[in-house]
Write an enzyme that holds these catalytic residues in place. Sequence first.
Site, mmCIF file in Angstrom:
data_model
loop_
_atom_site.group_PDB
_atom_site.id
_atom_site.type_symbol
_atom_site.label_atom_id
_atom_site.label_comp_id
_atom_site.label_asym_id
_atom_site.label_seq_id
_atom_site.Cartn_x
_atom_site.Cartn_y
_atom_site.Cartn_z
ATOM 1 N N ASN A 9 0.873 -1.184 0.000
ATOM 2 C CA ASN A 9 0.000 0.000 0.000
ATOM 3 C C ASN A 9 0.906 1.228 0.000
ATOM 4 O OD1 ASN A 9 -1.780 2.060 0.503
ATOM 5 N ND2 ASN A 9 -2.447 1.313 2.520
ATOM 6 N N LYS A 11 0.140 4.269 -0.261
ATOM 7 C CA LYS A 11 -0.491 5.450 0.383
ATOM 8 C C LYS A 11 -0.239 6.711 -0.451
ATOM 9 C CE LYS A 11 -0.310 3.100 4.806
ATOM 10 N NZ LYS A 11 -0.273 3.152 6.246
ATOM 11 N N HIS A 95 -9.572 0.995 4.901
ATOM 12 C CA HIS A 95 -8.291 1.155 5.598
ATOM 13 C C HIS A 95 -8.517 2.041 6.833
ATOM 14 C CE1 HIS A 95 -4.203 2.346 6.513
ATOM 15 N NE2 HIS A 95 -3.829 1.275 5.850
ATOM 16 N N GLU A 97 -6.947 4.437 7.952
ATOM 17 C CA GLU A 97 -6.794 5.887 7.683
ATOM 18 C C GLU A 97 -8.063 6.445 7.053
ATOM 19 O OE1 GLU A 97 -3.059 5.371 5.646
ATOM 20 O OE2 GLU A 97 -2.215 4.750 7.555
ATOM 21 N N GLU A 167 -5.229 -5.123 10.415
ATOM 22 C CA GLU A 167 -4.225 -4.087 10.653
ATOM 23 C C GLU A 167 -4.540 -3.378 11.971
ATOM 24 O OE1 GLU A 167 -2.223 -2.781 6.741
ATOM 25 O OE2 GLU A 167 -4.012 -1.558 6.970
ATOM 26 N N GLY A 173 2.544 2.148 10.923
ATOM 27 C CA GLY A 173 3.492 3.251 10.819
ATOM 28 C C GLY A 173 4.201 3.581 12.118
ATOM 29 N N SER A 213 3.527 -2.237 10.281
ATOM 30 C CA SER A 213 4.974 -2.268 10.494
ATOM 31 C C SER A 213 5.622 -3.594 10.077
ATOM 32 C CB SER A 213 5.318 -1.926 11.952
ATOM 33 O OG SER A 213 4.872 -0.616 12.258
HETATM 34 P P1 13P Z 1 3.065 0.348 7.722
HETATM 35 O O1 13P Z 1 3.582 -0.944 7.124
HETATM 36 O O2 13P Z 1 3.792 1.551 7.268
HETATM 37 O O3 13P Z 1 2.915 0.222 9.200
HETATM 38 O O4 13P Z 1 1.566 0.524 7.138
HETATM 39 C C1 13P Z 1 0.681 -0.537 7.208
HETATM 40 C C2 13P Z 1 -0.531 -0.186 6.424
HETATM 41 O O5 13P Z 1 -1.280 0.689 6.797
HETATM 42 C C3 13P Z 1 -0.761 -0.920 5.169
HETATM 43 O O6 13P Z 1 -2.040 -0.687 4.676
#
Ligand code: 13P
Length: 254
Positions: A9, A11, A95, A97, A167, A173, A213
Amino acid sequence: MKKQFIAGNWKMNLTMNDAKDLARRLCNEAVNSDAVDVGVFPAFVFLRDICEILHTSKVYVGAQNMYMEKSGAFTGEVSGAMLRDVGCTHVIIGHSERRTIFQETNAMINSKIKAALSCGLSPILCVGERQEERDAGKTSEVIGNQLTEGLAGLTSEQIKELTIAYEPVWAIGTGNTATPEQANEVHAFIRNILESKHGNDTAQCIRIQYGGSVNSKNANELLGQPEIDGALVGGASLDPKSFLDIVYEAVRLS
Ligand code: 13P
């Protein structure tokens, strides 16, 4: 063991040139193994170019979000048909976010999943609890609701088209990965819910990715868990070497 699905992803990151370089690198490397599925999820504006670069490879390309309506006066939104039109096969829905920053509800996520399926896109439905929910012992309740409401009204056949990504919000992150045991426990819980509502056959078909992560160092332990069928990778998917190391780890475990 199911075929692992490793998804990147991207982002809201990268320039067009960087995104294309990354895609070319994935295309040229041996990500064409039949042992694992690999996908990338660039920003909307890069999708067409990335689809063009990867269409001769086995790497899937998907979007990070879509709108649930077919067309019309929805300024700033993108429909599933548009995503299909530029060559996408997958779409990430719900997601964390999107849920937290853009206030997406389980009902909206449910509509988006239905819209994605109706135009032939395979959704990755993201679920996960926040730190305070985990601390309050509410992980099962939160994930149970996200699944029940997110999948409401879908047939078992439709559900088989999905991938679920667990997740935990506190792991995204932050560098704080869930331990392999913590992740495996929630994955088993998710599969139990799917089994109780949609039968063993459906539950066994669905791949459940872990995200939060994931990197080349922890991938082996996470992907080695019996209930973990792949990874949804954020930060580490922006670096070709890190992402490929995770893919190769999945190939080794297969
Ligand atoms: P990170 O791997 O940066 O923690 O992000 C995970 C994520 O949100 C994948 O959709």
